[in-house]
Structures are given as structure tokens and as C-alpha cells.
Motif scaffolding. Structure first.
Motif, short mmCIF file in Angstrom:
data_model
loop_
_atom_site.label_atom_id
_atom_site.label_comp_id
_atom_site.label_asym_id
_atom_site.label_seq_id
_atom_site.Cartn_x
_atom_site.Cartn_y
_atom_site.Cartn_z
N MET A 190 47.94 63.41 2.88
CA MET A 190 47.07 62.57 2.06
C MET A 190 45.61 62.99 2.23
N GLN A 232 51.63 67.84 -0.90
CA GLN A 232 50.25 67.54 -0.56
C GLN A 232 49.26 68.00 -1.63
N ASP A 251 49.46 65.75 -4.63
CA ASP A 251 48.98 64.44 -4.23
C ASP A 251 47.46 64.41 -4.15
N GLU A 259 54.35 62.68 -12.50
CA GLU A 259 55.03 61.87 -11.47
C GLU A 259 56.45 61.51 -11.90
N SER A 311 49.15 56.92 -2.37
CA SER A 311 50.21 57.63 -1.66
C SER A 311 50.96 58.49 -2.65
N GLY A 312 51.64 59.49 -2.17
CA GLY A 312 52.36 60.39 -3.06
C GLY A 312 53.44 59.66 -3.82
N GLY A 360 42.43 60.11 -1.31
CA GLY A 360 43.66 59.34 -1.45
C GLY A 360 43.68 58.17 -0.48
#
Length: 247
Positions: free
Chosen positions: A1, A19, A22, A128, A11-12, A5
Motif C-alpha cells: 500500500m 502493489q 494499487d 477492478e 486497500s487493494g 493509499g
């Protein structure tokens, strides 16, 4: 993170994203958040400048409405009142000008940048979603390995989901980084332009004072004005009508 973030409590969305993806999403959301804060601050600044101009105009109107500030026969007092009114009117126009230029240098470019945010947000949602679909397809394929009748279909869906994911896995984080970097770079000339307008505003205010202000008073110190004020207050206090009132 990433730091951004963590700062935004992000959060992912999926382990598949990783990473790099994210961080790219977090940086983008941080940019959107801070641009929104800047737009609110700019609106407050413009409103304050316009309100300041209105207050200065009301003050001039008040001076015009008070008979004491309308000395007959000219003289030094009339010159001072006229100079005051000219200065206030000049400062009012300068405040309006700075409000307009604040919109040109900061608000307008940020509005154009913000118009891109919804489309970018949709792209992130799709990114996502494809990551989650691939992750679920992987898990389902693994669970069905012991059942050949289910595994063939589940693994086919996994391959299809993986292909859709691979199409965006690298491209979207790269696009997000480029967008965020360019968005931040955009702020630099905007702020520099605003600073230029602010300096011009201050110079114009100073010039207004020099053009319409009496040289004698422009060269008078604060201490001199304080002394003049104090002397007049003492003279007022020394009047018999004030003395009787005080008794």
C-alpha cells in the motif's frame, strides 16, 4: 500500500491487482480528492474577494450619507474624504479583477481537469471488476480440479477471464500514472499564473494609493496617525459637554 493509499484509507480491490496497480489507483484518487479541495478553496477565495469589494462600496456609501463627511467650501478635509472614496473605489475594482483572474488561472483549468475524472473512475471500476472476475475464476477452477466434468468449463472461464485481465493489467496502471503526473504538472503553471495575478493585484493596490492618496499622508507613519488620533480624542474629552457627561 502506498503512502497515498494509507492516507486515504484505501486497500487493494484484489490480490490480482498487485502493489503497482494499487498505488496507481491510490495516486489517482488522491489527485481527485486534492483537486476537489482546491476548487472549494478557490470558490471561497473568490467569494471573499467579491464580498470585500461589496463591503468597501457600502463603506463609501456610508461616507456619502453622513453630512459630516460633506464639508462645504472644499479645503483639506474635503480632499481627504475625496481621496478616501477614490482609494476605496479603486481597491474595489482591483478585488473584482483578482476574483476574475483567480477563475481564469485556477478555477477554469481545474474544472476542465475534473471533467475527466468520471471517465477515469469508470475505467478504474472496470479494471477492478476484471481483476475480481479473474480471481474468482481462478478460485473456481482450483476448487473443481477434482471433478473433470466441472473443471473443463471452469478452466475455460478462467482462461477467458485471464485474457480480459491481461488486456488491462499493465495498460490501466500506466495510464493512471501518466494521468496523475500530468494532472499534478498542470497545477504548477496554474499556481504560478495565480501568483502573477496576485502580485499584479498588490501592485495595483499600491499604485492606486499612490495616484489618489495625498503625498503628505502616504509619507506619514503609523505613529503620526496614532498621535493625530490621540490628540483629537483628548480635545474631544476636554470639551465641557463631555466633562459634564463624565460627571
Amino acid at each position: 500500500m502506498s503512502f497515498f493509499g494509507k492516507l486515504l484509507g484505501l486497500s487493494g480491490a484484489s490480490k490480482v491487482i498487485g502493489q503497482e496497480g494499487d498505488d496507481a489507483i491510490a495516486h489517482q484518487r488522491s489527485l481527485e480528492h486534492n483537486v476537489g479541495l482546491m476548487q472549494k478553496a478557490i470558490r471561497r477565495l473568490q467569494e471573499a474577494l467579491l464580498e470585500m469589494g461589496k463591503m468597501e462600496m457600502r463603506f463609501v456609501e456610508m461616507v456619502d450619507s453622513v453630512p459630516l463627511f460633506k464639508p462645504e467650501g472644499g479645503g483639506q478635509q474635503k480632499q481627504r474624504v475625496d481621496s478616501f472614496k477614490k482609494i476605496m473605489l479603486g481597491l474595489t475594482e482591483q478585488a473584482k479583477s483578482l476574483s476574475r483572474n483567480t477563475g481564469l488561472s485556477l478555477d477554469d483549468p481545474l474544472k476542465k481537469l475534473a471533467k475527466s475524472f468520471p471517465e477515469v473512475q469508470e475505467r478504474v471500476k472496470q479494471f477492478e471488476r476484471l481483476a475480481n472476475e479473474f480471481e474468482r475464476a481462478q478460485q473456481k477452477s482450483e476448487r473443481s480440479r477434482g471433478d473433470p466434468s466441472k473443471f473443463e468449463k471452469a478452466d475455460k472461464l478462467r482462461v477467458e477471464a485471464e485474457q480480459r485481465w491481461r488486456d488491462v493489467e499493465v495498460a490501466v496502471p500506466s495510464d493512471l500514472r501518466n494521468f496523475s503526473e500530468l494532472g499534478i504538472e498542470l497545477l504548477e503553471p496554474c499556481i504560478e499564473s495565480y501568483v502573477y495575478y496576485l502580485m499584479r493585484y498588490l501592485d495595483s493596490c499600491s499604485l492606486t494609493l499612490q495616484l489618489v492618496g495625498d503625498e503628505q499622508y502616504l509619507n506619514t507613519s503609523d505613529q503620526d496617525f496614532d498621535a493625530e488620533t490621540e490628540q483629537l480624542l483628548q480635545e474631544i474629552s476636554a470639551l465641557s459637554i463631555v466633562g459634564k457627561q463624565a460627571q
